[in-house]
Enzyme design. Sequence first.
Site, short mmCIF file in Angstrom:
data_model
loop_
_atom_site.label_atom_id
_atom_site.label_comp_id
_atom_site.label_asym_id
_atom_site.label_seq_id
_atom_site.Cartn_x
_atom_site.Cartn_y
_atom_site.Cartn_z
N LYS A 13 1.32 53.35 53.07
CA LYS A 13 2.32 52.30 52.86
C LYS A 13 2.05 51.53 51.57
CE LYS A 13 1.46 49.98 56.66
NZ LYS A 13 0.34 50.74 57.25
N ARG A 88 4.08 43.39 62.22
CA ARG A 88 3.21 44.29 62.97
C ARG A 88 3.34 44.07 64.47
NH1 ARG A 88 -0.89 45.23 58.55
NH2 ARG A 88 -2.40 46.72 59.31
N ARG A 127 -11.08 56.19 51.49
CA ARG A 127 -10.26 55.26 50.70
C ARG A 127 -11.13 54.29 49.91
NH1 ARG A 127 -5.36 51.82 53.26
NH2 ARG A 127 -6.95 50.69 54.43
N ARG A 163 -13.37 49.07 51.78
CA ARG A 163 -13.10 47.98 52.72
C ARG A 163 -13.99 48.12 53.96
NH1 ARG A 163 -6.65 47.83 53.31
NH2 ARG A 163 -7.32 47.38 55.44
N ARG A 174 -8.22 50.03 64.90
CA ARG A 174 -6.97 49.69 64.21
C ARG A 174 -5.84 50.61 64.67
NH1 ARG A 174 -8.72 50.03 58.22
NH2 ARG A 174 -6.60 49.38 57.71
P1 AMP Z 1 -3.96 46.12 56.17
O1 AMP Z 1 -4.55 45.99 54.82
O2 AMP Z 1 -2.47 46.04 56.18
O3 AMP Z 1 -4.47 47.33 56.93
O4 AMP Z 1 -4.46 44.83 57.00
C1 AMP Z 1 -5.83 44.56 57.18
C2 AMP Z 1 -6.01 43.61 58.36
O5 AMP Z 1 -5.34 42.36 58.08
C3 AMP Z 1 -5.42 44.06 59.69
O6 AMP Z 1 -6.29 44.94 60.38
C4 AMP Z 1 -5.25 42.73 60.40
O7 AMP Z 1 -6.49 42.23 60.86
C5 AMP Z 1 -4.77 41.83 59.28
N1 AMP Z 1 -3.30 41.87 59.15
C6 AMP Z 1 -2.57 42.39 58.12
N2 AMP Z 1 -1.26 42.25 58.34
C7 AMP Z 1 -1.14 41.63 59.54
C8 AMP Z 1 -0.03 41.22 60.33
N3 AMP Z 1 1.24 41.44 59.92
N4 AMP Z 1 -0.28 40.61 61.51
C9 AMP Z 1 -1.54 40.38 61.92
N5 AMP Z 1 -2.65 40.76 61.25
C10 AMP Z 1 -2.44 41.38 60.05
#
Ligand code: AMP
Length: 220
Positions: A13, A88, A127, A163, A174
């Site tokens: 994404k 989400r 990654r 990360r 996740r």
């Molecule tokens: P991502 O980089 O999108 O995989 O997000 C990393 C982490 O940020 C996720 O595992 C959540 O802990 C938090 N996070 C990101 N976007 C959201 C969201 N829309 N709602 C809740 N937590 C989020």
Amino acid sequence: MFIVMLGVPGAGKGTQAQRLEERLGLRQVSTGDIFRENLRNQTPLGQLAKSYMDKGELVPDDVTIQMVEERLSRPDCARGAILDGFPRTLAQAAALDQMLSGKGQKVALVPLISVTDDEVMARLTGRRVCRRCQSVFHLLFNRPPPDGECPQGDKSQCDIYQRGDDQPETVRNRLFVYYKQTSPLIGYYFAHGLLAEINGAQEIDRVTSDLWDVLSRIQA
Ligand code: AMP
């Protein structure tokens, strides 16, 4: 135009949102990036988000929704945005609809980038991300620039890292969280006639071109 990128963590994404940002001139708004930036700057929001992110859990809806509302109210999102990682949950999707309808706007398209869980495990453990420009790389498929030069072209050097939540145990959680809390959005957006499924298990350029085809159809 507001575009919501949907798909499991690691589906691509962020990579595709970056490409759309360049092509469409719309801002990529990544909630994960905003949380990570707050973490780096040690803000109260960052400290709160950290406990959830470390476990691969979602940050509570009220906090996330408020943060996105503030972000989308800035002038660089007046024409639209590419939402990457938000919504989400169904509550976040409903809040987004409400935020946009307040501005006389709505979600235009929801590309769902599909990949298998095994593929995601392989991708996420390889990654790497640049701390400075947030570009996403992979040790096998999309290697970080060998000379370290940042792809944003501002002559700075990339600062590549892995990360913490890309460790296998956290990735599994996740995925679990995705299926439990985020996958209902597939039905939600399908019912609204906005979903466009894209095969994410192709070369990055092919995924971009499929995405572009779908976008051209709604723009036509
Ligand atoms: P991502 O980089 O999108 O995989 O997000 C990393 C982490 O940020 C996720 O595992 C959540 O802990 C938090 N996070 C990101 N976007 C959201 C969201 N829309 N709602 C809740 N937590 C989020």
